[in-house]
Write an enzyme that holds these catalytic residues in place. Sequence first.
Site, PDB file in Angstrom:
ATOM      1  N   LYS A  10       0.844  -1.207   0.000  1.00 30.51           N
ATOM      2  CA  LYS A  10       0.000   0.000   0.000  1.00 30.51           C
ATOM      3  C   LYS A  10       0.879   1.257   0.000  1.00 30.51           C
ATOM      4  CE  LYS A  10      -3.795  -2.442   2.291  1.00 30.51           C
ATOM      5  NZ  LYS A  10      -4.730  -2.460   3.445  1.00 30.51           N
ATOM      6  N   TYR A  50     -12.582  -2.832  -3.413  1.00 31.30           N
ATOM      7  CA  TYR A  50     -13.162  -2.761  -2.067  1.00 31.30           C
ATOM      8  C   TYR A  50     -14.694  -2.711  -2.089  1.00 31.30           C
ATOM      9  CZ  TYR A  50      -8.504  -2.028  -0.034  1.00 31.30           C
ATOM     10  OH  TYR A  50      -7.207  -2.186   0.381  1.00 31.30           O
ATOM     11  N   PHE A  58     -15.355   3.503   7.357  1.00 27.97           N
ATOM     12  CA  PHE A  58     -13.987   3.876   6.969  1.00 27.97           C
ATOM     13  C   PHE A  58     -13.764   3.810   5.461  1.00 27.97           C
ATOM     14  CE2 PHE A  58     -13.934  -0.654   8.226  1.00 27.97           C
ATOM     15  CZ  PHE A  58     -13.457  -1.246   7.053  1.00 27.97           C
ATOM     16  N   ARG A  86      -1.529 -15.112   3.897  1.00 30.61           N
ATOM     17  CA  ARG A  86      -2.259 -14.495   5.013  1.00 30.61           C
ATOM     18  C   ARG A  86      -1.463 -14.654   6.317  1.00 30.61           C
ATOM     19  NH1 ARG A  86      -6.334 -11.026   3.774  1.00 30.61           N
ATOM     20  NH2 ARG A  86      -7.368 -11.544   5.729  1.00 30.61           N
ATOM     21  N   THR A  92      -5.257  -8.342  10.024  1.00 26.87           N
ATOM     22  CA  THR A  92      -5.595  -7.020   9.462  1.00 26.87           C
ATOM     23  C   THR A  92      -5.269  -5.895  10.434  1.00 26.87           C
ATOM     24  OG1 THR A  92      -7.390  -8.006   8.207  1.00 26.87           O
ATOM     25  CG2 THR A  92      -7.478  -5.622   8.512  1.00 26.87           C
ATOM     26  N   ARG A 103       2.828  -7.326   8.966  1.00 22.64           N
ATOM     27  CA  ARG A 103       2.139  -6.251   9.717  1.00 22.64           C
ATOM     28  C   ARG A 103       2.608  -6.195  11.159  1.00 22.64           C
ATOM     29  NH1 ARG A 103      -3.603  -7.791   7.057  1.00 22.64           N
ATOM     30  NH2 ARG A 103      -3.625  -6.319   5.313  1.00 22.64           N
ATOM     31  N   ASN A 113      -1.979  -0.248   7.316  1.00 17.34           N
ATOM     32  CA  ASN A 113      -1.436  -1.591   7.583  1.00 17.34           C
ATOM     33  C   ASN A 113      -0.535  -2.126   6.465  1.00 17.34           C
ATOM     34  OD1 ASN A 113      -3.467  -2.212   5.813  1.00 17.34           O
ATOM     35  ND2 ASN A 113      -4.542  -3.647   7.146  1.00 17.34           N
ATOM     36  N   HIS A 116      -1.719  -5.423   1.327  1.00 17.79           N
ATOM     37  CA  HIS A 116      -2.970  -6.142   1.071  1.00 17.79           C
ATOM     38  C   HIS A 116      -2.639  -7.548   0.596  1.00 17.79           C
ATOM     39  CE1 HIS A 116      -6.893  -7.255  -0.475  1.00 17.79           C
ATOM     40  NE2 HIS A 116      -6.259  -7.739  -1.516  1.00 17.79           N
ATOM     41  N   GLU A 127      -9.389 -10.771  -7.800  1.00 14.16           N
ATOM     42  CA  GLU A 127      -8.491  -9.624  -7.628  1.00 14.16           C
ATOM     43  C   GLU A 127      -7.365  -9.631  -8.666  1.00 14.16           C
ATOM     44  OE1 GLU A 127      -9.221  -8.704  -2.878  1.00 14.16           O
ATOM     45  OE2 GLU A 127      -7.305  -9.578  -3.490  1.00 14.16           O
TER      46      GLU A 127
HETATM   47  P1  CMP Z   1      -7.170  -5.070   4.016  1.00 16.36           P
HETATM   48  O1  CMP Z   1      -7.605  -6.251   4.827  1.00 16.36           O
HETATM   49  O2  CMP Z   1      -6.032  -5.158   3.112  1.00 16.36           O
HETATM   50  O3  CMP Z   1      -8.449  -4.575   3.185  1.00 16.36           O
HETATM   51  C1  CMP Z   1      -9.470  -3.852   3.827  1.00 16.36           C
HETATM   52  C2  CMP Z   1      -8.830  -2.709   4.504  1.00 16.36           C
HETATM   53  O4  CMP Z   1      -9.717  -1.838   5.175  1.00 16.36           O
HETATM   54  C3  CMP Z   1      -7.934  -3.235   5.603  1.00 16.36           C
HETATM   55  O5  CMP Z   1      -6.848  -3.881   5.033  1.00 16.36           O
HETATM   56  C4  CMP Z   1      -7.626  -1.935   6.331  1.00 16.36           C
HETATM   57  O6  CMP Z   1      -6.650  -1.183   5.639  1.00 16.36           O
HETATM   58  C5  CMP Z   1      -8.967  -1.218   6.200  1.00 16.36           C
HETATM   59  N1  CMP Z   1      -9.719  -1.335   7.419  1.00 16.36           N
HETATM   60  C6  CMP Z   1     -10.337  -2.425   7.897  1.00 16.36           C
HETATM   61  N2  CMP Z   1     -10.951  -2.144   9.055  1.00 16.36           N
HETATM   62  C7  CMP Z   1     -10.715  -0.841   9.314  1.00 16.36           C
HETATM   63  C8  CMP Z   1     -11.077   0.031  10.352  1.00 16.36           C
HETATM   64  N3  CMP Z   1     -11.820  -0.374  11.370  1.00 16.36           N
HETATM   65  N4  CMP Z   1     -10.637   1.301  10.276  1.00 16.36           N
HETATM   66  C9  CMP Z   1      -9.893   1.722   9.237  1.00 16.36           C
HETATM   67  N5  CMP Z   1      -9.518   0.924   8.214  1.00 16.36           N
HETATM   68  C10 CMP Z   1      -9.919  -0.338   8.254  1.00 16.36           C
END
Ligand code: CMP
Length: 144
Positions: A10, A50, A58, A86, A92, A103, A113, A116, A127
Amino acid sequence: LKKRTLVAVKPDGVQRRLVGQIIQRFETRGFKLVGLKMLQASEDLLAQHYASLNRKPFYPSLLRYMNSGPVVAMVWEGHNVVKSTRMLVGDTNPAEAKPGTIRGDFSIHISRNIIHASDSVEVAQAEIALWFRRSELMEWECCD
Ligand code: CMP
């Protein structure tokens, strides 16, 4: 069917110069790099990527973050690559991600984070088709 997954460093991962270390973790684990490019993801691409999150509070800030600079998109291939990726990437929420994961080693906040990774084989196929043309995916074999 070859097992493949989509990984994207990212914008914060690129800005923090983490691309090389991230690629190294996948290579040393034994996965095969079959697609790689740097791009500034369009709003259209991100909206599709997304789509399942578009009702989350968010979501607007997620799209702004993901469009705030270039990302490095990759396709990795190998045995159980979706699941193993994963595990390599970690939870996440960086606060839940174990030390030793990407992470868990490099990030502290869920909205920054750094990486992806597709979360299932079906999602990975969708994807990869969204982010890469077929001609951008390389078939190669070597000495193993
Ligand atoms: P990823 O799992 O790559 O894809 C979905 C993304 O949404 C996740 O990473 C985070 O970057 C973002 N995300 C998920 N939950 C939250 C949250 N509660 N607040 C902000 N960002 C979020």
